[in-house]
Motif scaffolding. Structure first.
Motif, PDB file in Angstrom:
ATOM      1  N   UNK A   1       0.699  -1.249  -0.049  1.00 23.93           N
ATOM      2  CA  UNK A   1       0.005   0.045  -0.027  1.00 23.93           C
ATOM      3  C   UNK A   1       0.843   1.318  -0.159  1.00 23.93           C
ATOM      4  N   UNK A   2       1.840   1.222   0.761  1.00 26.11           N
ATOM      5  CA  UNK A   2       2.804   2.368   0.742  1.00 26.11           C
ATOM      6  C   UNK A   2       3.421   2.580  -0.639  1.00 26.11           C
ATOM      7  N   UNK A   3       3.713   1.545  -1.195  1.00 27.80           N
ATOM      8  CA  UNK A   3       4.247   1.764  -2.619  1.00 27.80           C
ATOM      9  C   UNK A   3       3.305   1.978  -3.733  1.00 27.80           C
ATOM     10  N   UNK A   4       1.972   1.790  -3.499  1.00 30.36           N
ATOM     11  CA  UNK A   4       1.015   2.230  -4.189  1.00 30.36           C
ATOM     12  C   UNK A   4       0.770   3.758  -4.141  1.00 30.36           C
ATOM     13  N   UNK A   5       1.083   4.260  -2.940  1.00 32.37           N
ATOM     14  CA  UNK A   5       0.898   5.606  -2.620  1.00 32.37           C
ATOM     15  C   UNK A   5       2.011   6.432  -3.207  1.00 32.37           C
ATOM     16  N   UNK A   6       3.232   5.698  -2.952  1.00 33.25           N
ATOM     17  CA  UNK A   6       4.402   6.292  -3.627  1.00 33.25           C
ATOM     18  C   UNK A   6       4.372   6.504  -5.358  1.00 33.25           C
ATOM     19  N   UNK A   7       4.050   5.452  -5.514  1.00 35.84           N
ATOM     20  CA  UNK A   7       3.959   5.081  -7.066  1.00 35.84           C
ATOM     21  C   UNK A   7       2.942   5.991  -7.809  1.00 35.84           C
ATOM     22  N   UNK A   8       1.956   6.218  -7.231  1.00 34.94           N
ATOM     23  CA  UNK A   8       0.862   6.964  -7.738  1.00 34.94           C
ATOM     24  C   UNK A   8       1.216   8.507  -7.883  1.00 34.94           C
ATOM     25  N   UNK A   9       2.508   9.101  -7.199  1.00 34.66           N
ATOM     26  CA  UNK A   9       2.800  10.291  -7.052  1.00 34.66           C
ATOM     27  C   UNK A   9       2.221  11.252  -5.977  1.00 34.66           C
ATOM     28  N   UNK A  10       1.445  10.608  -4.965  1.00 36.12           N
ATOM     29  CA  UNK A  10       1.122  11.320  -4.090  1.00 36.12           C
ATOM     30  C   UNK A  10       2.110  12.050  -3.210  1.00 36.12           C
ATOM     31  N   UNK A  11       3.461  11.476  -3.089  1.00 36.73           N
ATOM     32  CA  UNK A  11       4.656  12.096  -2.495  1.00 36.73           C
ATOM     33  C   UNK A  11       5.503  12.764  -3.296  1.00 36.73           C
ATOM     34  N   UNK A  12       5.053  13.041  -4.567  1.00 33.22           N
ATOM     35  CA  UNK A  12       6.056  13.578  -5.300  1.00 33.22           C
ATOM     36  C   UNK A  12       6.319  15.370  -5.083  1.00 33.22           C
ATOM     37  N   UNK A  13       7.142  15.635  -5.486  1.00 31.34           N
ATOM     38  CA  UNK A  13       7.655  17.082  -5.417  1.00 31.34           C
ATOM     39  C   UNK A  13       8.354  17.504  -6.612  1.00 31.34           C
ATOM     40  N   UNK A  14       8.542  18.918  -6.593  1.00 28.11           N
ATOM     41  CA  UNK A  14       9.221  19.535  -7.864  1.00 28.11           C
ATOM     42  C   UNK A  14      10.756  19.144  -8.014  1.00 28.11           C
ATOM     43  N   UNK A  15      11.382  18.646  -6.940  1.00 30.01           N
ATOM     44  CA  UNK A  15      12.725  18.404  -7.084  1.00 30.01           C
ATOM     45  C   UNK A  15      13.204  17.610  -8.434  1.00 30.01           C
ATOM     46  N   UNK A  16      14.331  18.011  -9.129  1.00 30.71           N
ATOM     47  CA  UNK A  16      14.871  17.431 -10.070  1.00 30.71           C
ATOM     48  C   UNK A  16      15.715  16.082  -9.760  1.00 30.71           C
ATOM     49  N   UNK A  17      15.926  15.254 -10.730  1.00 27.70           N
ATOM     50  CA  UNK A  17      16.876  14.121 -10.430  1.00 27.70           C
ATOM     51  C   UNK A  17      17.991  14.498  -9.999  1.00 27.70           C
ATOM     52  N   UNK A  18      18.344  13.940  -8.756  1.00 31.70           N
ATOM     53  CA  UNK A  18      19.697  14.394  -7.995  1.00 31.70           C
ATOM     54  C   UNK A  18      20.640  13.364  -8.461  1.00 31.70           C
ATOM     55  N   UNK A  19      21.998  13.568  -8.333  1.00 31.98           N
ATOM     56  CA  UNK A  19      23.278  12.718  -8.656  1.00 31.98           C
ATOM     57  C   UNK A  19      23.473  11.953  -7.287  1.00 31.98           C
ATOM     58  N   UNK A  20      22.969  10.948  -7.050  1.00 32.66           N
ATOM     59  CA  UNK A  20      23.041   9.971  -5.807  1.00 32.66           C
ATOM     60  C   UNK A  20      24.295   9.211  -5.708  1.00 32.66           C
ATOM     61  N   UNK A  21      24.972   9.116  -4.712  1.00 29.83           N
ATOM     62  CA  UNK A  21      25.937   7.971  -4.164  1.00 29.83           C
ATOM     63  C   UNK A  21      25.183   6.445  -4.484  1.00 29.83           C
ATOM     64  N   UNK A  22      23.862   6.574  -3.642  1.00 23.59           N
ATOM     65  CA  UNK A  22      23.117   5.556  -3.818  1.00 23.59           C
ATOM     66  C   UNK A  22      23.224   4.527  -2.727  1.00 23.59           C
ATOM     67  N   UNK A  23      24.350   4.377  -2.186  1.00 18.02           N
ATOM     68  CA  UNK A  23      24.668   3.449  -1.009  1.00 18.02           C
ATOM     69  C   UNK A  23      25.447   4.236   0.237  1.00 18.02           C
ATOM     70  N   UNK A  24      24.750   5.101   0.620  1.00 10.88           N
ATOM     71  CA  UNK A  24      25.494   6.174   1.624  1.00 10.88           C
ATOM     72  C   UNK A  24      25.404   5.658   3.057  1.00 10.88           C
ATOM     73  N   UNK A  25      25.795   4.567   3.426  1.00  8.39           N
ATOM     74  CA  UNK A  25      25.691   4.224   4.801  1.00  8.39           C
ATOM     75  C   UNK A  25      27.272   4.492   5.428  1.00  8.39           C
ATOM     76  N   UNK A  26      27.398   4.592   6.621  1.00  8.19           N
ATOM     77  CA  UNK A  26      28.619   5.060   7.218  1.00  8.19           C
ATOM     78  C   UNK A  26      29.957   4.321   6.737  1.00  8.19           C
ATOM     79  N   UNK A  27      29.720   3.092   6.441  1.00  6.81           N
ATOM     80  CA  UNK A  27      31.048   2.404   6.031  1.00  6.81           C
ATOM     81  C   UNK A  27      31.569   2.707   4.542  1.00  6.81           C
ATOM     82  N   UNK A  28      30.612   3.613   3.775  1.00  9.17           N
ATOM     83  CA  UNK A  28      31.117   3.915   2.622  1.00  9.17           C
ATOM     84  C   UNK A  28      31.627   5.397   2.494  1.00  9.17           C
ATOM     85  N   UNK A  29      31.748   6.107   3.924  1.00  6.00           N
ATOM     86  CA  UNK A  29      32.019   7.234   4.226  1.00  6.00           C
ATOM     87  C   UNK A  29      33.515   7.177   4.990  1.00  6.00           C
ATOM     88  N   UNK A  30      34.579   7.615   4.196  1.00  8.72           N
ATOM     89  CA  UNK A  30      36.020   7.634   4.769  1.00  8.72           C
ATOM     90  C   UNK A  30      36.213   8.890   5.221  1.00  8.72           C
TER      91      UNK A  30
END
Length: 258
Positions: A138-167
């Motif tokens: 249900x949460x994915x249906x909500x998200x996928x339907x655009x209810x939580x979208x905003x005007x932010x453009x696509x960002x350049x993500x690291x994508x796996x930014x947990x502490x172990x990948x931050x030196x």
């Protein structure tokens, strides 16, 4: 160049794109000004990187990292789900393949390409139960339907930014092991918070000074943690499945659907 100056990772059985994806992600982040290890060599079964000397750092380094992270995000991507520019292969998060299908809207991309594929694996592994699954879907249906979208453009993500990948070095933070792609900038920050990171408040202060986050971003942290929690539930057990379920319930509350 001696062996003390470099760090070699190798796996002859790895997918032929595995180390190529890492090299492409590092180059993409570096193009946006983020300190990363220089790639000395990459092949189908190995990658050789400059070795990073770690040392204790303080809030001033953390603040500069936060500002640098904001600028990296602002460098953008070709779309939500896009691979690093010029890279034509498979994407990965950890050892798991990750979609590079591009969507016009963030919510559709996030639900379809970043949460649900790993939820399915977690269900098969027994980490997500039949009682938890309907709420997550249900949460994915909500998200996928655009209810939580905003005007932010696509960002350049690291994508796996947990502490172990931050030196942490004496003068800067260096990022390693990206799962780089185009997404929402709050997702990187939510992953930092999920697994804990030294000087997180200073990182966030530096980030906000460079590019303020939209109002209510703290309430949206569980939404942006759905992806890393689904990935971890797929491989690391029911504890992450329970955390994923809690994040899904918090996401439903954001949309007024719980």
């Amino acid at each position: 160049m001696s062996n003390r100056d470099v760090f070699r990772k190798q796996d002859p059985g790895a997918h032929p794109d595995f180390f190529r994806a890492e090299a492409a992600g590092l180059a993409w982040l570096a193009d946006a000004g983020m300190p990363v290890p220089r790639v000395r060599e990459v092949g189908a079964g190995h990658i050789v990187l400059d070795r990073i000397t770690e040392s204790p750092s303080g809030g001033d380094v953390a603040g500069r990292f936060g500002s640098c992270l904001a600028r990296m995000h602002d460098a953008g991507a070709a779309g939500f789900g896009a691979a690093p520019d010029g890279y034509d292969g498979q994407l990965f998060i950890g050892r798991r393949p990750m979609s590079r299908t591009v969507h016009a809207s963030w919510g559709e991309f996030y639900a379809v390409e970043r949460v649900l594929p790993f939820v399915r694996i977690a269900v098969e592994a027994g980490s997500v139960t039949g009682r938890q699954l309907p709420d997550i879907e249900r949460a994915c249906d909500l998200i996928g339907g655009g209810a939580l979208d905003d005007p932010e453009p696509p960002a350049r993500l690291h994508g796996d930014l947990w502490n172990g990948n931050v030196l942490w070095s004496a003068h800067e933070v260096v990022l390693i092991d990206p799962a780089a792609h185009g997404g929402h900038r709050e997702t990187d920050l939510a992953m930092l918070a999920l697994f804990g990171c030294p000087h997180l408040d200073d990182i966030l202060a530096g980030y906000e000074a460079a590019h303020p986050l939209r109002a209510g971003w703290r309430d949206r942290v569980p939404l942006h943690q759905l992806h890393p929690l689904a990935v971890h539930a797929a491989g690391y057990g029911a504890g992450y499945g329970r955390a994923l379920h809690r994040a899904a319930l918090a996401t439903l509350e954001l949309g007024g659907s719980r």
